[in-house]
Design a protein around this motif. Structure first.
Motif, PDB file in Angstrom:
ATOM      1  N   LEU A  35      15.608   6.166  -1.902  1.00  0.00           N
ATOM      2  CA  LEU A  35      16.889   6.807  -2.187  1.00  0.00           C
ATOM      3  C   LEU A  35      17.167   7.950  -1.216  1.00  0.00           C
ATOM      4  CD1 LEU A  35      16.763   6.895  -6.094  1.00  0.00           C
ATOM      5  CD2 LEU A  35      18.268   5.474  -4.671  1.00  0.00           C
ATOM      6  N   GLY A  36      16.157   8.730  -0.924  1.00  0.00           N
ATOM      7  CA  GLY A  36      16.328   9.850   0.000  1.00  0.00           C
ATOM      8  C   GLY A  36      16.609   9.390   1.415  1.00  0.00           C
ATOM      9  N   ARG A  37      15.869   8.399   1.886  1.00  0.00           N
ATOM     10  CA  ARG A  37      16.046   7.917   3.254  1.00  0.00           C
ATOM     11  C   ARG A  37      17.391   7.225   3.460  1.00  0.00           C
ATOM     12  NH1 ARG A  37      11.288   8.003   6.347  1.00  0.00           N
ATOM     13  NH2 ARG A  37       9.494   8.612   5.109  1.00  0.00           N
ATOM     14  N   HIS A  38      18.000   6.761   2.379  1.00  0.00           N
ATOM     15  CA  HIS A  38      19.292   6.092   2.482  1.00  0.00           C
ATOM     16  C   HIS A  38      20.457   6.992   2.058  1.00  0.00           C
ATOM     17  CE1 HIS A  38      16.569   2.698   2.832  1.00  0.00           C
ATOM     18  NE2 HIS A  38      17.548   2.114   3.482  1.00  0.00           N
ATOM     19  N   GLY A  39      20.172   8.288   1.873  1.00  0.00           N
ATOM     20  CA  GLY A  39      21.232   9.253   1.617  1.00  0.00           C
ATOM     21  C   GLY A  39      21.715   9.359   0.186  1.00  0.00           C
ATOM     22  N   TYR A  40      21.000   8.766  -0.757  1.00  0.00           N
ATOM     23  CA  TYR A  40      21.415   8.829  -2.154  1.00  0.00           C
ATOM     24  C   TYR A  40      20.775   9.984  -2.907  1.00  0.00           C
ATOM     25  CZ  TYR A  40      23.080   4.136  -1.223  1.00  0.00           C
ATOM     26  OH  TYR A  40      23.725   3.059  -0.686  1.00  0.00           O
ATOM     27  N   LEU A  41      19.790  10.651  -2.279  1.00  0.00           N
ATOM     28  CA  LEU A  41      19.051  11.715  -2.944  1.00  0.00           C
ATOM     29  C   LEU A  41      18.536  12.675  -1.880  1.00  0.00           C
ATOM     30  CD1 LEU A  41      17.588  12.636  -5.645  1.00  0.00           C
ATOM     31  CD2 LEU A  41      15.692  11.214  -4.886  1.00  0.00           C
ATOM     32  N   ALA A  42      18.670  13.959  -2.125  1.00  0.00           N
ATOM     33  CA  ALA A  42      18.132  14.956  -1.193  1.00  0.00           C
ATOM     34  C   ALA A  42      16.637  15.082  -1.436  1.00  0.00           C
ATOM     35  CB  ALA A  42      18.820  16.296  -1.406  1.00  0.00           C
ATOM     36  N   LEU A  43      15.837  14.861  -0.401  1.00  0.00           N
ATOM     37  CA  LEU A  43      14.393  14.949  -0.515  1.00  0.00           C
ATOM     38  C   LEU A  43      13.898  16.311  -0.068  1.00  0.00           C
ATOM     39  CD1 LEU A  43      13.250  11.518   0.977  1.00  0.00           C
ATOM     40  CD2 LEU A  43      13.463  12.145  -1.422  1.00  0.00           C
ATOM     41  N   THR A  44      12.772  16.736  -0.664  1.00  0.00           N
ATOM     42  CA  THR A  44      12.113  17.939  -0.169  1.00  0.00           C
ATOM     43  C   THR A  44      11.427  17.576   1.139  1.00  0.00           C
ATOM     44  OG1 THR A  44      10.008  17.490  -1.250  1.00  0.00           O
ATOM     45  CG2 THR A  44      11.665  18.698  -2.537  1.00  0.00           C
ATOM     46  N   GLU A  45      10.988  18.583   1.891  1.00  0.00           N
ATOM     47  CA  GLU A  45      10.307  18.325   3.167  1.00  0.00           C
ATOM     48  C   GLU A  45       9.055  17.480   2.949  1.00  0.00           C
ATOM     49  OE1 GLU A  45       8.194  20.851   6.701  1.00  0.00           O
ATOM     50  OE2 GLU A  45      10.002  21.668   5.790  1.00  0.00           O
ATOM     51  N   ASP A  46       8.279  17.771   1.896  1.00  0.00           N
ATOM     52  CA  ASP A  46       7.069  16.998   1.607  1.00  0.00           C
ATOM     53  C   ASP A  46       7.402  15.539   1.324  1.00  0.00           C
ATOM     54  OD1 ASP A  46       5.442  19.190   1.953  1.00  0.00           O
ATOM     55  OD2 ASP A  46       5.253  19.608  -0.189  1.00  0.00           O
ATOM     56  N   GLU A  47       8.439  15.297   0.544  1.00  0.00           N
ATOM     57  CA  GLU A  47       8.813  13.932   0.207  1.00  0.00           C
ATOM     58  C   GLU A  47       9.312  13.168   1.422  1.00  0.00           C
ATOM     59  OE1 GLU A  47      10.286  13.990  -4.384  1.00  0.00           O
ATOM     60  OE2 GLU A  47      11.580  14.956  -2.909  1.00  0.00           O
ATOM     61  N   GLU A  49       8.257  13.328   4.335  1.00  0.00           N
ATOM     62  CA  GLU A  49       7.117  12.980   5.188  1.00  0.00           C
ATOM     63  C   GLU A  49       6.293  11.839   4.592  1.00  0.00           C
ATOM     64  OE1 GLU A  49       6.457  14.309   8.240  1.00  0.00           O
ATOM     65  OE2 GLU A  49       8.403  15.240   7.977  1.00  0.00           O
ATOM     66  N   LEU A  50       6.569  11.439   3.363  1.00  0.00           N
ATOM     67  CA  LEU A  50       5.799  10.410   2.677  1.00  0.00           C
ATOM     68  C   LEU A  50       5.755   9.115   3.475  1.00  0.00           C
ATOM     69  CD1 LEU A  50       4.335   9.487   0.066  1.00  0.00           C
ATOM     70  CD2 LEU A  50       6.568   8.748  -0.756  1.00  0.00           C
ATOM     71  N   GLY A  51       4.565   8.689   3.809  1.00  0.00           N
ATOM     72  CA  GLY A  51       4.371   7.413   4.473  1.00  0.00           C
ATOM     73  C   GLY A  51       4.732   7.371   5.939  1.00  0.00           C
ATOM     74  N   LYS A  52       5.136   8.484   6.528  1.00  0.00           N
ATOM     75  CA  LYS A  52       5.572   8.489   7.920  1.00  0.00           C
ATOM     76  C   LYS A  52       4.473   8.078   8.885  1.00  0.00           C
ATOM     77  CE  LYS A  52       9.284  11.298   9.173  1.00  0.00           C
ATOM     78  NZ  LYS A  52       9.853  12.557   9.537  1.00  0.00           N
ATOM     79  N   ASP A  53       3.263   8.578   8.664  1.00  0.00           N
ATOM     80  CA  ASP A  53       2.148   8.285   9.557  1.00  0.00           C
ATOM     81  C   ASP A  53       1.225   7.222   8.985  1.00  0.00           C
ATOM     82  OD1 ASP A  53       3.009  10.198  11.378  1.00  0.00           O
ATOM     83  OD2 ASP A  53       1.960  11.788  10.310  1.00  0.00           O
ATOM     84  N   THR A  54       1.674   6.521   7.960  1.00  0.00           N
ATOM     85  CA  THR A  54       0.843   5.543   7.288  1.00  0.00           C
ATOM     86  C   THR A  54       1.132   4.150   7.814  1.00  0.00           C
ATOM     87  OG1 THR A  54       0.895   6.873   5.299  1.00  0.00           O
ATOM     88  CG2 THR A  54       0.225   4.588   5.046  1.00  0.00           C
ATOM     89  N   ALA A  55       0.095   3.500   8.291  1.00  0.00           N
ATOM     90  CA  ALA A  55       0.233   2.114   8.732  1.00  0.00           C
ATOM     91  C   ALA A  55      -0.649   1.258   7.830  1.00  0.00           C
ATOM     92  CB  ALA A  55      -0.203   1.975  10.179  1.00  0.00           C
ATOM     93  N   ILE A  56      -0.061   0.265   7.209  1.00  0.00           N
ATOM     94  CA  ILE A  56      -0.824  -0.621   6.348  1.00  0.00           C
ATOM     95  C   ILE A  56      -1.278  -1.811   7.169  1.00  0.00           C
ATOM     96  CG2 ILE A  56      -0.718  -2.155   4.346  1.00  0.00           C
ATOM     97  CD1 ILE A  56       1.225  -0.200   3.087  1.00  0.00           C
ATOM     98  N   ASP A  57      -2.569  -2.081   7.124  1.00  0.00           N
ATOM     99  CA  ASP A  57      -3.145  -3.211   7.828  1.00  0.00           C
ATOM    100  C   ASP A  57      -2.642  -4.494   7.175  1.00  0.00           C
ATOM    101  OD1 ASP A  57      -4.678  -5.166   8.971  1.00  0.00           O
ATOM    102  OD2 ASP A  57      -6.609  -4.236   8.502  1.00  0.00           O
ATOM    103  N   GLU A  58      -1.890  -5.274   7.915  1.00  0.00           N
ATOM    104  CA  GLU A  58      -1.322  -6.513   7.378  1.00  0.00           C
ATOM    105  C   GLU A  58      -2.388  -7.524   6.964  1.00  0.00           C
ATOM    106  OE1 GLU A  58       1.838  -7.301   6.668  1.00  0.00           O
ATOM    107  OE2 GLU A  58       2.401  -5.269   7.231  1.00  0.00           O
ATOM    108  N   THR A  59      -3.613  -7.380   7.452  1.00  0.00           N
ATOM    109  CA  THR A  59      -4.671  -8.314   7.091  1.00  0.00           C
ATOM    110  C   THR A  59      -5.475  -7.833   5.895  1.00  0.00           C
ATOM    111  OG1 THR A  59      -6.269  -7.275   8.595  1.00  0.00           O
ATOM    112  CG2 THR A  59      -4.889  -9.046   9.493  1.00  0.00           C
ATOM    113  N   ALA A  60      -5.176  -6.639   5.391  1.00  0.00           N
ATOM    114  CA  ALA A  60      -5.914  -6.097   4.250  1.00  0.00           C
ATOM    115  C   ALA A  60      -5.653  -6.930   3.019  1.00  0.00           C
ATOM    116  CB  ALA A  60      -5.509  -4.644   4.005  1.00  0.00           C
TER     117      ALA A  60
END
Length: 65
Positions: A35-47, A49-60
């Protein structure tokens, strides 16, 4: 309980494991982030950053699946 497609469930399970949260908290965080990334909700700075540097291994896998 909300049931989703198998690939979505797998992604939620990976998110839960990585963030050490239960399903309810994971879904709350995922929805707030979307919702925040699509402009429907104002996110805090911490929110925003959620998942920004997270890469999920597709083979996991979870539970040998």
């Amino acid at each position: 309980m909300t049931y989703l497609e198998e690939d979505s469930e797998r992604g939620i399970q990976l998110f839960m494991a990585e963030c050490a949260v239960n399903r309810e908290e994971a879904l709350r965080l995922i929805v707030r982030d979307w919702l925040g990334r699509h402009g429907y909700l104002a996110l805090t700075e911490d929110e925003s950053e959620l998942g920004k540097d997270t890469a999920i291994d597709e083979t996991a896998t979870l539970g040998g699946a």
